[in-house]
Scaffold this motif. Structure first.
Motif, PDB file in Angstrom:
ATOM      1  N   ILE A  34       0.762  -1.239   0.061  1.00  0.00           N
ATOM      2  CA  ILE A  34       0.021  -0.167  -0.076  1.00  0.00           C
ATOM      3  C   ILE A  34       0.977   1.357  -0.131  1.00  0.00           C
ATOM      4  N   TYR A  35       0.472   2.417  -0.941  1.00  0.00           N
ATOM      5  CA  TYR A  35       1.412   3.315  -0.904  1.00  0.00           C
ATOM      6  C   TYR A  35       0.465   4.528  -0.628  1.00  0.00           C
ATOM      7  N   TYR A  36       1.002   5.844  -0.340  1.00  0.00           N
ATOM      8  CA  TYR A  36       0.049   6.907   0.169  1.00  0.00           C
ATOM      9  C   TYR A  36       1.037   8.147  -0.297  1.00  0.00           C
ATOM     10  N   ASN A  37      -0.003   8.945  -1.096  1.00  0.00           N
ATOM     11  CA  ASN A  37       0.647  10.455  -1.420  1.00  0.00           C
ATOM     12  C   ASN A  37      -0.305  11.239  -1.013  1.00  0.00           C
ATOM     13  N   SER A  38      -0.102  12.670  -0.764  1.00  0.00           N
ATOM     14  CA  SER A  38      -1.086  13.609  -0.282  1.00  0.00           C
ATOM     15  C   SER A  38      -1.671  14.308  -1.267  1.00  0.00           C
ATOM     16  N   SER A  39      -1.832  13.911  -2.563  1.00  0.00           N
ATOM     17  CA  SER A  39      -2.738  14.718  -3.473  1.00  0.00           C
ATOM     18  C   SER A  39      -4.090  14.132  -3.345  1.00  0.00           C
ATOM     19  N   ASN A  40      -5.071  14.853  -3.750  1.00  0.00           N
ATOM     20  CA  ASN A  40      -6.419  14.887  -3.557  1.00  0.00           C
ATOM     21  C   ASN A  40      -6.868  14.423  -2.435  1.00  0.00           C
ATOM     22  N   GLY A  41      -6.465  15.070  -1.383  1.00  0.00           N
ATOM     23  CA  GLY A  41      -6.913  14.823  -0.086  1.00  0.00           C
ATOM     24  C   GLY A  41      -6.709  13.745   0.521  1.00  0.00           C
ATOM     25  N   GLY A  42      -5.352  13.228  -0.106  1.00  0.00           N
ATOM     26  CA  GLY A  42      -4.656  11.854   0.382  1.00  0.00           C
ATOM     27  C   GLY A  42      -5.093  10.683  -0.638  1.00  0.00           C
ATOM     28  N   THR A  43      -4.181  10.062  -0.982  1.00  0.00           N
ATOM     29  CA  THR A  43      -4.487   9.171  -2.122  1.00  0.00           C
ATOM     30  C   THR A  43      -3.616   7.857  -1.557  1.00  0.00           C
ATOM     31  N   ASN A  44      -4.391   6.715  -1.488  1.00  0.00           N
ATOM     32  CA  ASN A  44      -3.770   5.536  -1.268  1.00  0.00           C
ATOM     33  C   ASN A  44      -3.949   4.677  -2.388  1.00  0.00           C
ATOM     34  N   SER A  45      -3.256   3.684  -2.566  1.00  0.00           N
ATOM     35  CA  SER A  45      -3.067   3.093  -3.687  1.00  0.00           C
ATOM     36  C   SER A  45      -2.260   1.620  -3.241  1.00  0.00           C
ATOM     37  N   ALA A  46      -2.844   0.465  -4.313  1.00  0.00           N
ATOM     38  CA  ALA A  46      -2.163  -0.569  -3.825  1.00  0.00           C
ATOM     39  C   ALA A  46      -1.861  -1.551  -4.960  1.00  0.00           C
ATOM     40  N   CYS A  47      -0.790  -2.495  -4.947  1.00  0.00           N
ATOM     41  CA  CYS A  47      -0.655  -3.548  -5.943  1.00  0.00           C
ATOM     42  C   CYS A  47      -0.286  -4.527  -5.362  1.00  0.00           C
ATOM     43  N   PHE A  48      -0.490  -5.805  -5.907  1.00  0.00           N
ATOM     44  CA  PHE A  48      -0.215  -7.229  -5.443  1.00  0.00           C
ATOM     45  C   PHE A  48       0.656  -7.727  -6.377  1.00  0.00           C
ATOM     46  N   TYR A  49       1.992  -7.737  -5.959  1.00  0.00           N
ATOM     47  CA  TYR A  49       3.081  -8.296  -6.839  1.00  0.00           C
ATOM     48  C   TYR A  49       3.273  -9.868  -6.916  1.00  0.00           C
ATOM     49  N   HIS A  50       3.696 -10.490  -7.745  1.00  0.00           N
ATOM     50  CA  HIS A  50       3.985 -11.864  -7.978  1.00  0.00           C
ATOM     51  C   HIS A  50       5.740 -11.882  -7.408  1.00  0.00           C
ATOM     52  N   ARG A  51       5.869 -13.131  -6.724  1.00  0.00           N
ATOM     53  CA  ARG A  51       7.055 -13.257  -6.040  1.00  0.00           C
ATOM     54  C   ARG A  51       7.344 -14.474  -6.324  1.00  0.00           C
ATOM     55  N   GLY A  52       8.692 -14.732  -5.961  1.00  0.00           N
ATOM     56  CA  GLY A  52       9.069 -16.425  -6.133  1.00  0.00           C
ATOM     57  C   GLY A  52       8.772 -17.043  -7.369  1.00  0.00           C
ATOM     58  N   ALA A  53       8.250 -18.417  -7.195  1.00  0.00           N
ATOM     59  CA  ALA A  53       7.977 -19.194  -8.410  1.00  0.00           C
ATOM     60  C   ALA A  53       6.890 -18.575  -9.416  1.00  0.00           C
ATOM     61  N   ALA A  54       6.048 -17.822  -8.702  1.00  0.00           N
ATOM     62  CA  ALA A  54       5.113 -17.031  -9.646  1.00  0.00           C
ATOM     63  C   ALA A  54       5.784 -15.793 -10.447  1.00  0.00           C
ATOM     64  N   TYR A  55       6.769 -15.320  -9.956  1.00  0.00           N
ATOM     65  CA  TYR A  55       7.175 -14.145 -10.857  1.00  0.00           C
ATOM     66  C   TYR A  55       7.014 -14.342 -12.313  1.00  0.00           C
ATOM     67  N   GLY A  56       6.726 -13.521 -13.173  1.00  0.00           N
ATOM     68  CA  GLY A  56       6.784 -13.532 -14.539  1.00  0.00           C
ATOM     69  C   GLY A  56       5.965 -15.051 -15.143  1.00  0.00           C
ATOM     70  N   LYS A  57       4.985 -15.505 -14.072  1.00  0.00           N
ATOM     71  CA  LYS A  57       4.053 -16.530 -14.868  1.00  0.00           C
ATOM     72  C   LYS A  57       2.677 -15.982 -14.500  1.00  0.00           C
ATOM     73  N   SER A  58       1.937 -16.339 -15.532  1.00  0.00           N
ATOM     74  CA  SER A  58       0.490 -15.868 -15.757  1.00  0.00           C
ATOM     75  C   SER A  58      -0.331 -16.630 -14.579  1.00  0.00           C
ATOM     76  N   ALA A  59      -1.044 -15.823 -13.988  1.00  0.00           N
ATOM     77  CA  ALA A  59      -1.898 -16.672 -12.975  1.00  0.00           C
ATOM     78  C   ALA A  59      -3.045 -15.677 -12.341  1.00  0.00           C
ATOM     79  N   PRO A  60      -4.071 -16.203 -11.934  1.00  0.00           N
ATOM     80  CA  PRO A  60      -5.240 -15.296 -11.440  1.00  0.00           C
ATOM     81  C   PRO A  60      -4.711 -14.264 -10.323  1.00  0.00           C
ATOM     82  N   THR A  61      -4.844 -13.097 -10.653  1.00  0.00           N
ATOM     83  CA  THR A  61      -4.331 -12.136  -9.491  1.00  0.00           C
ATOM     84  C   THR A  61      -5.523 -11.087  -9.270  1.00  0.00           C
ATOM     85  N   PHE A  62      -5.442 -10.690  -7.912  1.00  0.00           N
ATOM     86  CA  PHE A  62      -6.356  -9.696  -7.625  1.00  0.00           C
ATOM     87  C   PHE A  62      -6.137  -8.698  -6.400  1.00  0.00           C
TER      88      PHE A  62
END
Length: 192
Positions: free
Chosen positions: A96-124
């Motif tokens: 989860i990331y934060y920046n102060s624009s727009n009254g505070g904006t939080n964003s999120a990413c879910f990264y593939h790691r380990g054996a899943a890195y670079g492999k297509s898989a259902p991700t949410f």
């Protein structure tokens, strides 16, 4: 063998029924008559067709842009990291990331790691603002809409973002489907 050149179309006046005479250039080309049953549409008919096509294009374009939710910001997987957790299997990481624009904006990413890195898989990944303003790590009561990204990805799902989060907690959830199992992370309340 010579390839015949492209015929030239010479229409008769279109104010009455008739035919078009097509003549080729050069020697040995045949004269072909094509019958038509068209009454003069003139400039008005042409303009009506063009206006109709333009209206259809504008309608399609408006439909494509109308689906974007207004309360969600264009997020990015960058800013000040307020939460980062690698899933116990080592296949994914929720950030989860934060920046102060727009009254505070939080964003999120879910990264593939380990054996899943670079492999297509259902991700949410999903993020939403909590009603609470304190008690980081506790369960969150969702306040407002959530931003979600899901699909078959090779590197990450997201970014997803919510605005107006200054002085509020946020919660994010992310998972990767791997070997028939869902490897999931809930952040609980963060950034309070």
């Amino acid at each position: 063998m010579r390839t015949p050149s492209r015929p030239v179309v010479h229409p008769k006046p279109a104010t009455r029924q008739g035919h078009w005479l097509m003549r080729g250039h050069g020697e040995g080309h045949r004269v072909i008559k094509i019958h038509y049953r068209e009454v003069d549409r003139g400039t008005d008919g042409f303009m009506k067709r063009m206006l109709s096509m333009l209206t259809a294009l504008v309608t399609v374009a408006a439909g494509l842009t109308a689906g974007a939710p207004a309360a969600q910001a264009a997020g990015s997987c960058s800013g000040t990291v307020t939460y980062s957790q690698v899933q116990s299997s080592g296949l994914g990481e929720l950030v989860i990331y934060y920046n102060s624009s727009n009254g505070g904006t939080n964003s999120a990413c879910f990264y593939h790691r380990g054996a899943a890195y670079g492999k297509s898989a259902p991700t949410f990944v999903q993020i939403y603002r909590c009603a609470e303003r304190s008690n980081e790590g506790a369960h969150c009561t969702r306040s407002g809409s959530a931003d979600t990204d899901s699909g078959d990805f090779s590197y990450h799902a997201g970014p997803v973002a919510v605005t107006g989060t200054a002085n509020y907690c946020v919660e994010a959830v992310g998972y990767i489907g791997w070997a028939g199992q869902r490897h999931q992370i809930y952040s609980r309340r963060q950034g309070c």
